[in-house]
Design an enzyme around this catalytic site. Structure first.
Site, mmCIF file in Angstrom:
data_model
loop_
_atom_site.group_PDB
_atom_site.id
_atom_site.type_symbol
_atom_site.label_atom_id
_atom_site.label_comp_id
_atom_site.label_asym_id
_atom_site.label_seq_id
_atom_site.Cartn_x
_atom_site.Cartn_y
_atom_site.Cartn_z
ATOM 1 N N PRO A 29 0.792 -1.226 0.000
ATOM 2 C CG PRO A 29 -0.133 -1.119 2.116
ATOM 3 C CD PRO A 29 0.523 -2.070 1.167
ATOM 4 C CG ASN A 30 -0.142 4.255 1.402
ATOM 5 O OD1 ASN A 30 -1.147 4.821 0.957
ATOM 6 N ND2 ASN A 30 -0.130 3.641 2.568
ATOM 7 N NE ARG A 81 4.211 6.556 0.847
ATOM 8 C CZ ARG A 81 4.359 5.499 1.654
ATOM 9 N NH1 ARG A 81 3.741 5.469 2.817
ATOM 10 N NH2 ARG A 81 5.089 4.486 1.300
ATOM 11 C CE1 TYR A 109 9.149 4.846 2.680
ATOM 12 C CE2 TYR A 109 7.592 6.664 2.789
ATOM 13 C CZ TYR A 109 8.089 5.480 3.302
ATOM 14 O OH TYR A 109 7.528 4.927 4.424
ATOM 15 C CG ASN A 127 8.503 -2.132 -0.027
ATOM 16 O OD1 ASN A 127 7.993 -2.263 1.094
ATOM 17 N ND2 ASN A 127 9.057 -1.000 -0.433
ATOM 18 C CB ALA A 184 1.621 -0.069 6.108
ATOM 19 C CG ASP A 231 -0.287 -17.605 7.815
ATOM 20 O OD1 ASP A 231 0.771 -17.748 8.449
ATOM 21 O OD2 ASP A 231 -1.407 -17.554 8.362
ATOM 22 C CD GLU A 278 10.880 -7.801 5.298
ATOM 23 O OE1 GLU A 278 11.189 -8.942 5.736
ATOM 24 O OE2 GLU A 278 10.473 -6.895 6.017
ATOM 25 C CG HIS A 311 11.317 -2.537 4.365
ATOM 26 N ND1 HIS A 311 9.948 -2.491 4.245
ATOM 27 C CD2 HIS A 311 11.616 -3.719 4.947
ATOM 28 C CE1 HIS A 311 9.447 -3.594 4.753
ATOM 29 N NE2 HIS A 311 10.434 -4.367 5.176
ATOM 30 N NE ARG A 336 10.245 5.791 8.412
ATOM 31 C CZ ARG A 336 9.310 5.622 7.467
ATOM 32 N NH1 ARG A 336 9.486 4.702 6.527
ATOM 33 N NH2 ARG A 336 8.209 6.358 7.467
HETATM 34 C C1 DQA Z 1 8.394 0.834 3.588
HETATM 35 C C2 DQA Z 1 8.501 1.009 5.107
HETATM 36 C C3 DQA Z 1 7.152 0.778 5.779
HETATM 37 O O1 DQA Z 1 7.278 0.920 7.185
HETATM 38 C C4 DQA Z 1 6.148 1.785 5.282
HETATM 39 O O2 DQA Z 1 4.876 1.523 5.834
HETATM 40 C C5 DQA Z 1 6.085 1.860 3.788
HETATM 41 C C6 DQA Z 1 7.296 1.703 3.003
HETATM 42 C C7 DQA Z 1 9.699 1.193 2.866
HETATM 43 O O3 DQA Z 1 9.819 0.835 1.702
HETATM 44 O O4 DQA Z 1 10.576 1.834 3.448
HETATM 45 O O5 DQA Z 1 5.036 2.161 3.238
HETATM 46 O O6 DQA Z 1 8.108 -0.529 3.322
#
Ligand code: DQA
Length: 165
Positions: free
Chosen positions: A11-12, A19, A24, A75, A78, A88, A99, A101, A108
């Site tokens: 998300p986002n 954003r 980011y 990624n 949230a 799961d 993974e 980020h 953070r």
């Molecule tokens: C994120 C870190 C997460 O905590 C956050 O909710 C994101 C982006 C990152 O890429 O740094 O939306 O996954």
């Protein structure tokens, strides 16, 4: 092992570049996808690149990957910190998961320090900006290469020598 890799974004991340650019960066998700595609070609990987704000869509893509792919770069945004359902789904895949980020989540808020996904990830990249996607793809390619069955050695001659005349 399949050289198909799913790159899944939570998300986002559709707002990447707009954003919180101080966290980011200025690159958009389309920029990240273009860079991933270029690198995938170099690494001999096929990519499916997706983003969704809906948990169930991400789970459906993980199920799809489970049937066809050799690895997942995710990624989860949230959902990293909340989703047992994504954990799961990933746990049901028998291939490498990386993974990613963009930000250094450990620097953070404390709620970002916990990741459900890390429990099943082969590796985690955080705080390398969008460059982390490329690093993760390189690692996935290596893990997929290593999982390939040993270089094809024709078993016939060895068997021949064991046959009775
Ligand atoms: C994120 C870190 C997460 O905590 C956050 O909710 C994101 C982006 C990152 O890429 O740094 O939306 O996954």
């Amino acid at each position: 092992m399949s050289r198909l890799v799913y790159v899944l974004n939570g998300p986002n991340l559709n707002l990447l570049g707009k954003r919180q650019p101080h966290i980011y960066g200025h690159e958009t998700l389309a920029d990240v996808e273009a860079e991933c595609r270029e690198l995938a070609e170099e690494l001999g990987l096929e990519l499916r690149f997706h983003q969704s704000n809906a948990e169930h869509r991400i789970i459906d893509w993980i199920h799809e990957a489970r049937e066809t792919a050799g690895g997942i770069l995710i990624n989860p945004a949230a959902f990293t910190h909340t989703s047992v359902a994504i954990l799961d789904a990933l746990d049901a895949c028998g291939f490498p998961i990386i993974e990613v980020h963009i930000s250094n989540v450990h620097r953070r808020e404390s709620f970002r320090h916990r990741s459900y996904v890390s429990l099943v990830a082969s590796g985690v990249i955080a705080g390398f900006g969008t460059q982390g996607y490329g690093l993760a793809l390189r690692r996935l390619a290596k893990l997929i290469d290593e999982a390939e069955p040993a270089a094809a050695v024709d078993p016939a001659p060895a068997l021949d020598s064991m046959r009775q005349p």
